[in-house]
Design a protein around this motif. Structure first.
Motif, mmCIF file in Angstrom:
data_model
loop_
_atom_site.group_PDB
_atom_site.id
_atom_site.type_symbol
_atom_site.label_atom_id
_atom_site.label_comp_id
_atom_site.label_asym_id
_atom_site.label_seq_id
_atom_site.Cartn_x
_atom_site.Cartn_y
_atom_site.Cartn_z
ATOM 1 N N UNK A 38 0.832 -1.204 0.000
ATOM 2 C CA UNK A 38 0.000 0.000 0.000
ATOM 3 C C UNK A 38 0.867 1.256 0.000
ATOM 4 N N UNK A 39 1.924 1.239 0.773
ATOM 5 C CA UNK A 39 2.870 2.361 0.783
ATOM 6 C C UNK A 39 3.500 2.537 -0.592
ATOM 7 N N UNK A 40 3.956 1.442 -1.193
ATOM 8 C CA UNK A 40 4.554 1.519 -2.523
ATOM 9 C C UNK A 40 3.563 2.095 -3.533
ATOM 10 N N UNK A 41 2.336 1.618 -3.468
ATOM 11 C CA UNK A 41 1.335 2.020 -4.451
ATOM 12 C C UNK A 41 0.990 3.497 -4.366
ATOM 13 N N UNK A 42 1.126 4.075 -3.178
ATOM 14 C CA UNK A 42 0.759 5.484 -2.996
ATOM 15 C C UNK A 42 1.907 6.445 -3.286
ATOM 16 N N UNK B 243 11.739 15.159 -10.988
ATOM 17 C CA UNK B 243 10.929 14.431 -10.015
ATOM 18 C C UNK B 243 9.964 13.466 -10.690
ATOM 19 N N UNK B 244 9.595 13.765 -11.927
ATOM 20 C CA UNK B 244 8.704 12.883 -12.677
ATOM 21 C C UNK B 244 9.299 11.490 -12.842
ATOM 22 N N UNK B 245 10.622 11.397 -12.839
ATOM 23 C CA UNK B 245 11.276 10.097 -12.993
ATOM 24 C C UNK B 245 10.886 9.144 -11.873
ATOM 25 N N UNK B 246 10.577 9.687 -10.713
ATOM 26 C CA UNK B 246 10.182 8.827 -9.589
ATOM 27 C C UNK B 246 8.860 8.127 -9.868
ATOM 28 N N UNK B 247 7.942 8.833 -10.487
ATOM 29 C CA UNK B 247 6.646 8.242 -10.818
ATOM 30 C C UNK B 247 6.823 7.142 -11.854
ATOM 31 N N UNK C 19 5.621 3.301 -11.323
ATOM 32 C CA UNK C 19 4.516 2.843 -12.163
ATOM 33 C C UNK C 19 4.997 2.063 -13.379
ATOM 34 N N UNK C 20 6.242 2.304 -13.795
ATOM 35 C CA UNK C 20 6.757 1.684 -15.004
ATOM 36 C C UNK C 20 6.380 2.485 -16.231
ATOM 37 N N UNK D 145 2.850 -1.352 -18.819
ATOM 38 C CA UNK D 145 2.365 -2.428 -17.959
ATOM 39 C C UNK D 145 3.417 -3.529 -17.849
ATOM 40 N N UNK D 146 3.527 -4.090 -16.643
ATOM 41 C CA UNK D 146 4.485 -5.167 -16.432
ATOM 42 C C UNK D 146 5.884 -4.692 -16.149
ATOM 43 N N UNK D 147 6.069 -3.386 -15.964
ATOM 44 C CA UNK D 147 7.381 -2.816 -15.677
ATOM 45 C C UNK D 147 7.309 -2.005 -14.386
ATOM 46 N N UNK D 148 8.473 -1.652 -13.855
ATOM 47 C CA UNK D 148 8.548 -0.715 -12.744
ATOM 48 C C UNK D 148 8.607 -1.359 -11.374
ATOM 49 N N UNK D 149 8.817 -0.498 -10.382
ATOM 50 C CA UNK D 149 8.947 -0.948 -9.014
ATOM 51 C C UNK D 149 7.697 -1.630 -8.483
#
Length: 240
Positions: free
Chosen positions: A51-55, A76-80, A84-85, A88-92
């Motif tokens: 839940x923390x990761x998702x938010x 900062x956009x790089x963090x999103x 999120x990747x 689909x199927x990518x990212x933290x």
């Protein structure tokens, strides 16, 4: 009389001093690293940490919305995108869900929040609300818990490989990939805080923000620790 602003070196040292409040000292993390958690306790942690990761992207979007500096917003956009990747199927987020599946959790059970504890929800939502309502510099300062996270994540991966061998290697990706990214993000955020918090009042607010974030993380583990008390699962999954 107003106190003078800290020098950059002193301000940096004061921010780093909050390592002592970071959640690596929490009893739950200590037990995790020593291999003392049951499988159900570790799964509870994974599901709630989700839940923390998702938010986090919503928190980062709030930082961007409150920031008037285009250069800061672009970086900062790089963090999103990281969480999120790019597709689909990518990212933290995908890597964390793979961890959940490797630990024996159903992806749908993690995504639908059926395992989410109220205390974890409350603490995480408070962090997102903080980013929405406070100056962007304070939200950036709150993110500086990342100064302390790379070593913790490496230690956590070592603990999983050593003590929780029932977790499939397909679940190791987040802890393998995240430390260098977190270190780079922390270095960038620290530079922003040092550069944009020039007065004593701004520096004090930044330190308070970092303290608040440490409290958020600690409160999450308090909730998980309390919920996991009395769990005495036995079986091969718990063998070191």
């Amino acid at each position: 009389m107003t106190s003078p602003a800290r020098t950059p070196a002193q301000f940096t040292a004061d921010l780093h001093a909050y390592a002592e409040k970071y959640w690596h000292h929490h009893p739950f993390h200590l037990r995790l690293h020593e291999g003392e958690l049951t499988a159900d306790q570790l799964r509870l942690w994974i599901a709630n940490r989700w839940y923390y990761q998702a938010r986090l992207p919503q928190k980062d979007a709030a930082v961007i919305a409150n920031c008037p500096v285009a250069e800061v917003r672009r970086r900062w956009t790089e963090r999103i995108v990281y969480q999120d990747g790019a597709a689909d199927g990518q990212g933290g987020h995908e890597e964390w869900l793979r961890l959940a599946e490797a630990a024996g959790l159903e992806r749908t059970a993690v995504l639908d929040g059926s395992l989410l504890l109220p205390g974890v929800r409350f603490a995480t939502d408070a962090y997102v609300d903080f980013a929405r309502t406070r100056p962007w510099t304070e939200s950036v300062a709150a993110s500086l818990t990342e100064l302390f996270s790379p070593d913790l994540m490496r230690r956590r991966l070592d603990a999983i490989k050593t003590h929780y061998t029932w977790i499939a290697p397909s679940g190791h990706g987040y802890f393998t990939d995240r430390p260098p990214v977190a270190a780079a993000d922390a270095e960038h955020a620290l530079g922003l805080v040092i550069a944009h918090c020039a007065t004593r009042a701004e520096q004090d607010a930044a330190l308070a923000a970092l303290s608040f974030k440490c409290d958020v993380l600690w409160s999450m583990l308090d909730a998980i620790e309390h919920a996991s008390e009395g769990t005495t699962e036995s079986g091969p999954e718990n063998a070191a």
